[in-house]
Design a protein around this motif. Sequence first.
Motif, PDB file in Angstrom:
ATOM      1  N   MET A  81      13.488  10.247   2.143  1.00  0.00           N
ATOM      2  CA  MET A  81      13.680  10.819   3.481  1.00  0.00           C
ATOM      3  C   MET A  81      14.718  10.051   4.293  1.00  0.00           C
ATOM      4  O   MET A  81      15.397  10.622   5.142  1.00  0.00           O
ATOM      5  CB  MET A  81      12.355  10.824   4.263  1.00  0.00           C
ATOM      6  CG  MET A  81      11.441  11.975   3.950  1.00  0.00           C
ATOM      7  SD  MET A  81      12.224  13.592   4.067  1.00  0.00           S
ATOM      8  CE  MET A  81      12.497  13.756   5.823  1.00  0.00           C
ATOM      9  N   VAL A  82      14.837   8.746   4.060  1.00  0.00           N
ATOM     10  CA  VAL A  82      15.770   7.965   4.863  1.00  0.00           C
ATOM     11  C   VAL A  82      17.110   7.763   4.158  1.00  0.00           C
ATOM     12  O   VAL A  82      17.927   6.961   4.567  1.00  0.00           O
ATOM     13  CB  VAL A  82      15.178   6.584   5.257  1.00  0.00           C
ATOM     14  CG1 VAL A  82      13.957   6.765   6.148  1.00  0.00           C
ATOM     15  CG2 VAL A  82      14.825   5.767   4.030  1.00  0.00           C
ATOM     16  N   ASP A  84      20.883   7.989   2.886  1.00  0.00           N
ATOM     17  CA  ASP A  84      22.156   8.173   3.590  1.00  0.00           C
ATOM     18  C   ASP A  84      23.072   9.003   2.693  1.00  0.00           C
ATOM     19  O   ASP A  84      23.624   8.502   1.726  1.00  0.00           O
ATOM     20  CB  ASP A  84      22.738   6.774   3.866  1.00  0.00           C
ATOM     21  CG  ASP A  84      24.188   6.824   4.328  1.00  0.00           C
ATOM     22  OD1 ASP A  84      24.701   7.933   4.617  1.00  0.00           O
ATOM     23  OD2 ASP A  84      24.804   5.743   4.397  1.00  0.00           O
ATOM     24  N   SER A  92      22.563   4.087   0.764  1.00  0.00           N
ATOM     25  CA  SER A  92      21.613   4.254  -0.345  1.00  0.00           C
ATOM     26  C   SER A  92      22.205   3.686  -1.628  1.00  0.00           C
ATOM     27  O   SER A  92      21.493   3.103  -2.437  1.00  0.00           O
ATOM     28  CB  SER A  92      21.279   5.731  -0.542  1.00  0.00           C
ATOM     29  OG  SER A  92      20.670   6.228   0.623  1.00  0.00           O
ATOM     30  N   ARG A 312      19.476  10.593  -2.081  1.00  0.00           N
ATOM     31  CA  ARG A 312      18.011  10.479  -2.156  1.00  0.00           C
ATOM     32  C   ARG A 312      17.552  10.116  -3.571  1.00  0.00           C
ATOM     33  O   ARG A 312      16.555   9.432  -3.733  1.00  0.00           O
ATOM     34  CB  ARG A 312      17.329  11.744  -1.654  1.00  0.00           C
ATOM     35  CG  ARG A 312      17.785  13.034  -2.276  1.00  0.00           C
ATOM     36  CD  ARG A 312      17.031  14.217  -1.643  1.00  0.00           C
ATOM     37  NE  ARG A 312      17.578  15.484  -2.087  1.00  0.00           N
ATOM     38  CZ  ARG A 312      18.586  16.115  -1.500  1.00  0.00           C
ATOM     39  NH1 ARG A 312      19.142  15.621  -0.415  1.00  0.00           N
ATOM     40  NH2 ARG A 312      19.033  17.256  -1.982  1.00  0.00           N
ATOM     41  N   GLU A 315      17.931   6.421  -3.849  1.00  0.00           N
ATOM     42  CA  GLU A 315      16.824   5.748  -3.150  1.00  0.00           C
ATOM     43  C   GLU A 315      15.563   5.729  -4.024  1.00  0.00           C
ATOM     44  O   GLU A 315      14.888   4.706  -4.141  1.00  0.00           O
ATOM     45  CB  GLU A 315      16.507   6.480  -1.834  1.00  0.00           C
ATOM     46  CG  GLU A 315      17.567   6.335  -0.764  1.00  0.00           C
ATOM     47  CD  GLU A 315      17.508   5.001  -0.020  1.00  0.00           C
ATOM     48  OE1 GLU A 315      16.564   4.207  -0.245  1.00  0.00           O
ATOM     49  OE2 GLU A 315      18.421   4.742   0.783  1.00  0.00           O
TER      50      GLU A 315
END
Length: 477
Positions: A81-82, A84, A92, A312, A315
Motif C-alpha cells: 500500500m505504501v 512508491d 520501493s 508494490r 515492496e
Amino acid sequence: MGSDPRPDRPSPKTGRHRTIIEPFKIKVVEPLALRTPEQRALNLKRAGYNLFLVPAGEVTFDFLTDSGTTAMSAAQWGAMMVADESYAGSQSFERFERVVRAVTGFQHVIPTHQGRAAERLLFSVLLQPGMKVPSNNHFDTTRANIEQLGAEAVDLVIAEGRDPADLHPFKGNIDLARLERFCSENRGRIPLGMLTITNNTGGGQPVSLANVRGAAEVYRRHGIPFLLDACRFAENSYFVKLREPGRSLSSAREIALETFAQADGCLMSAKKDGLSNIGGFIALREDRWLDRLRSQLILTEGFPTYGGLAARDLEALAVGLEEVLDERYLEYRLATARYMAEGMNRLGIPTVQPPGGHAVYIDVKAFLPHIPPHEFPGQALVCELYRREGVRSCEIGSAMFGKFTAGKFIPAAMELVRLAFPRRSYTQSHFDYVLEGLASLADERTSIRGMRLSYEPPYLRHFTARFEPLGPAESTP
Ligand SMILES: *Cc1c(COP(=O)(O)O)cnc(C)c1O
C-alpha cells in the motif's frame, strides 16, 4: 506437523511439543473448491485428462507448483500500500535493493519480472554458440535459455542425486571431481559456472555449504565466474543448519550469507523464496557486466529501478526476503514435505528419498508396476489424485519426456508424480485430509488403468496434450 525425531531435528528446543505448528494465524481466507468425484470425473474428461487444462476453480488442493503461489503476510500487503510507483528512482526500489544487498552481500541488484527473465538477460550478455555452462542440475527454463543461444547446459550432480532411494543428506551436491575435469577439458569455453540451490530438477535436494565452497574453488582456479541459481536459498540454508556437521548453531541468515559469499552473483526467481507471487533479480558482486545488463533490461523488462515489476511487487519482495529467513517459518516449511512423504510411505506409497524442501515425488514405477511406461502410469496417477481427492499434481515421466522414435516408444528414465507445496497456503488438516484419501487410493491401486495419448502438440507436450483412459480390456496386464 507431528513428525518423528529423525533425520532432521532442529536445534534444541525448550518446549514440550513434538508438533511443528504453522507459525502464523490467518487474517484473509479464500474458499476451497469442494467438488464430488463425479464432478471431477467430468472435468477430467472435458480437459482431455490433462491437469494443466482443468480450471483452477475446480481444484481443491493445488499442488501443481510452489512457484508464485505463496500466501503473503499482512506485512507484505501493508508494504504494497505504501509503494512508491515513480517511474525512475522509486523509494520501493531502494528498499528492495537494501534488502537484497543485506541478505546476499551482493552490491549490484537488477530486478526482473521473474526468474527466466533474469536468465535470458544474463545469458544473452555472457553466452556465445558452442559455450558450455556446468551446474548440478539446470532447471528447465535455465537449460532452455542456455540452449536457445546455441550453448550447452551440462548437469554434473553427484551419482547419489540420481538414485531415488539413496539417503544422502545433500543429494543436490555437484560432483567436484567431474567438475574439475570438465573445467580442464573445456578451457576457454565456460563463461560462467552455476549451482542450483536447492536442486529443483533433482527433487528439491539441498547442496551442502562444503560443496558450494568446493565448487567455488574449482571455478576460481579456472577463472570462471560462479553464479548461484538461488530460488530456494533459504530452504537450502535451513537444510544446511539441520544436516551439515558443525552448522546447527549458525542461523539460516548467516548460512545464506556464507553461501552467497562463495559466489560472484546469483539469479533468483523470487516466486519461490521471495515469498511473493511474481518477481526475480540478478545480484552481482562486481560491476563488470552491469552496463550491458542494464541496457538489455531497458530494452525488454523496463527501467533499472523496476525491471518489469510494479513498485508494490518490489515492496512485497523486500518484506518476503526477510520473512523467509525466519527459522520458525523454515522449520515448518521443511516439515511440510517431510510430513507428507512420511505419511505416504506409511500407506505404502513410495517417494523419492529423502524428501526435498518444496515437494514430494511419488515413485510411480514402484507404486503402479502393472502399468507399463507407454501407458503413462504417472499421468494415470495424476488423474486419479484429482478425481478422488481434488489434488492437482504434476507428472514428470513419460507423458512429459517420453519420445516416439521410428514408431518405437522411448520412455522417460523415471516415472514421477510431483506434489509441490505452496508456501503458507494449506494447513495440517488439509494435509491430513489428503493423506486419508490416499489410503484408499493405495488400497485400490491395482484398479488404476493406463492411458493413451489422443492429441500431441509439436512442442512441450505436457502443457496441452490430451489423453484417454484405457478400458480394462485394452490394457496389457
Ligand atoms: C522456477 C525456477 C526458475 C525460473 O523462474 P521463473 O520465475 O519461473 O521464471 C529457475 N530456476 C529454478 C531452480 C527454479 O525453480
